[in-house]
Design a protein around this motif. Structure first.
Motif, PDB file in Angstrom:
ATOM      1  N   LEU A 151       0.831  -1.210   0.000  1.00  7.22           N
ATOM      2  CA  LEU A 151       0.000   0.000   0.000  1.00  7.22           C
ATOM      3  C   LEU A 151       0.862   1.255   0.000  1.00  7.22           C
ATOM      4  O   LEU A 151       0.557   2.239  -0.684  1.00  7.22           O
ATOM      5  N   ALA A 152       1.945   1.236   0.772  1.00  8.81           N
ATOM      6  CA  ALA A 152       2.837   2.401   0.819  1.00  8.81           C
ATOM      7  C   ALA A 152       3.426   2.680  -0.551  1.00  8.81           C
ATOM      8  O   ALA A 152       3.429   3.830  -1.029  1.00  8.81           O
ATOM      9  N   ASN A 153       3.916   1.644  -1.214  1.00 10.31           N
ATOM     10  CA  ASN A 153       4.575   1.815  -2.505  1.00 10.31           C
ATOM     11  C   ASN A 153       3.605   2.157  -3.619  1.00 10.31           C
ATOM     12  O   ASN A 153       3.877   3.054  -4.426  1.00 10.31           O
ATOM     13  N   VAL A 154       2.476   1.458  -3.664  1.00 13.56           N
ATOM     14  CA  VAL A 154       1.586   1.574  -4.815  1.00 13.56           C
ATOM     15  C   VAL A 154       0.582   2.719  -4.649  1.00 13.56           C
ATOM     16  O   VAL A 154       0.369   3.507  -5.569  1.00 13.56           O
ATOM     17  N   VAL A 155      -0.042   2.816  -3.492  1.00 18.63           N
ATOM     18  CA  VAL A 155      -1.093   3.825  -3.285  1.00 18.63           C
ATOM     19  C   VAL A 155      -0.505   5.165  -2.849  1.00 18.63           C
ATOM     20  O   VAL A 155      -0.932   6.219  -3.313  1.00 18.63           O
ATOM     21  N   MET A 156       0.487   5.116  -1.951  1.00 10.03           N
ATOM     22  CA  MET A 156       1.067   6.350  -1.411  1.00 10.03           C
ATOM     23  C   MET A 156       2.341   6.779  -2.137  1.00 10.03           C
ATOM     24  O   MET A 156       2.923   7.814  -1.822  1.00 10.03           O
ATOM     25  N   ASN A 157       2.786   5.959  -3.088  1.00 10.22           N
ATOM     26  CA  ASN A 157       3.985   6.272  -3.881  1.00 10.22           C
ATOM     27  C   ASN A 157       5.194   6.538  -2.985  1.00 10.22           C
ATOM     28  O   ASN A 157       6.007   7.426  -3.248  1.00 10.22           O
ATOM     29  N   ALA A 158       5.308   5.759  -1.918  1.00 10.42           N
ATOM     30  CA  ALA A 158       6.408   5.912  -0.963  1.00 10.42           C
ATOM     31  C   ALA A 158       7.239   4.633  -0.976  1.00 10.42           C
ATOM     32  O   ALA A 158       6.717   3.556  -0.676  1.00 10.42           O
ATOM     33  N   PRO A 159       8.529   4.705  -1.321  1.00  7.22           N
ATOM     34  CA  PRO A 159       9.347   3.494  -1.480  1.00  7.22           C
ATOM     35  C   PRO A 159       9.801   2.881  -0.158  1.00  7.22           C
ATOM     36  O   PRO A 159      10.988   2.700   0.096  1.00  7.22           O
TER      37      PRO A 159
END
Length: 346
Positions: free
Chosen positions: A233-241
């Protein structure tokens, strides 16, 4: 145009999709113009078959459900047997690889290498395997884009419940400041039963008897399953690596009847919450048990059901509730990825 599929793995989830294609093939063709043809299956335990003109899905299912092996699939002219996963990915005429091998959340293998091989061969991938998305999202999404192919993984967070596609499409234009949810049905079932008066140990035993929990329940009860989903969710939805090592994680095995009673006295309910939140210019994530006020929609989610809330600046809080696991539900997650690939949608 017929969409040719090669299955890597043919366990519960792969058979779930195959059953949908067998039972709803005519409906999908008539209503959506979607026609899939299974050309290959390669499973490290059950064997492998490939035919460029397509396989009989009903016969595949009958073979593995009666004998446990693909050896029982009938011989036909042109049928190939025994191809391993990488030869199946590279050398079959499949358009899309259905990657449903076992999940290794620590290494992501062999599924990460399966994805690499598929993308480098110009083939799409759909999967419900959390490992590659949680551990190699940036690399694999770039590789898919560079090769002009698609990567679908809706089922990695909440099975057939659209926890990924909904925020990317229906909530587009919102600044989603926080995502929090009940992302593991096993722990939610245990907490529900503890609230009904069972001890943690008794509730876990019941969950195991019902098939919600594995013989070794560590991944569920210590929060590791939810952790993988939070990273996605962090990577895909929030664009946070974010990586899994950056997520604080605690499970529910330490909770006691006294803890349950304390929450009840305060008008709250224990839930294992996975959370991704923007704090200034950074994104932080965690998994852990929280006492949730009964006024919170997540507090009303009981049993093995999952739910997720997106805190949006325009739409306000949006809560999505649905199954987080299941043979047919996860099979559907693969189907909707395939349909959206055909449509050219996210």
């Amino acid at each position: 145009m017929t969409h040719k599929l090669a299955f890597i793995g043919f366990g519960t989830v792969g058979q779930g999709l195959a059953e949908i294609l067998r039972d709803k093939g005519d409906f999908l063709r008539r209503s959506l113009g979607f026609e899939a043809q299974v050309v290959a299956v390669s499973d490290m335990l059950k064997g492998a078959v490939y035919h460029p003109d397509g396989l009989d899905v009903a016969a595949l299912l009958q073979a593995v459900q009666t004998t446990g092996k693909l050896d029982a699939y009938p011989d036909t002219p042109g049928l190939q047997r025994g191809w391993d996963s990488f030869k199946t990915i590279r050398d079959t005429n499949a358009d899309t690889i259905v990657e449903v091998s076992y999940t290794d959340i620590k290494t992501g293998q062999p599924a990460i290498d399966h994805c690499r091989a598929a993308f480098e061969s110009g083939k799409n991938v759909v999967m419900s395997n959390k490992g590659p998305v949680a551990l190699a999202y940036k690399e694999l999404s770039a590789l898919a884009e560079a090769n002009g192919v698609r990567w679908g993984f809706e089922g990695t967070v909440m099975s057939g419940t659209p926890a990924i596609r909904m925020p990317l499409t229906s909530l587009a234009g919102n600044d989603i400041r926080e995502v929090r949810g009940i992302l593991n049905g096993t722990t939610n079932y245990i907490l529900t039963k503890m609230e009904e008066g069972l001890t943690y140990e008794a509730a876990l035993k019941q969950a195991q008897e019902l098939g919600y929990a594995e013989a070794d329940p560590t991944a569920d009860v210590e929060g590791y399953d939810a952790l993988g989903k939070v990273v996605i969710l962090a990577n895909v939805v929030m664009n946070a690596p974010l990586t899994k090592d950056q997520v604080a994680c605690r499970g529910i095995s330490h909770l006691t009847p006294a803890d349950i009673a304390q929450a009840k006295a305060e008008g709250k309910r224990w839930k294992l919450i996975g959370r991704v939140k923007k704090e200034g210019d950074r994104v932080v994530a965690s998994v852990g048990p929280e006492m949730v006020p009964l006024t919170d929609p997540l507090a009303g989610i009981m049993g093995a059901t999952n739910a997720i809330t997106y805190e949006c600046d325009l739409a306000g809080p949006i809560t999505l509730v649905g199954a987080g696991a299941g043979r047919t539900e996860t099979g559907f997650s693969l189907l909707i990825d395939l349909i959206n690939i055909q449509r050219g949608n996210i």
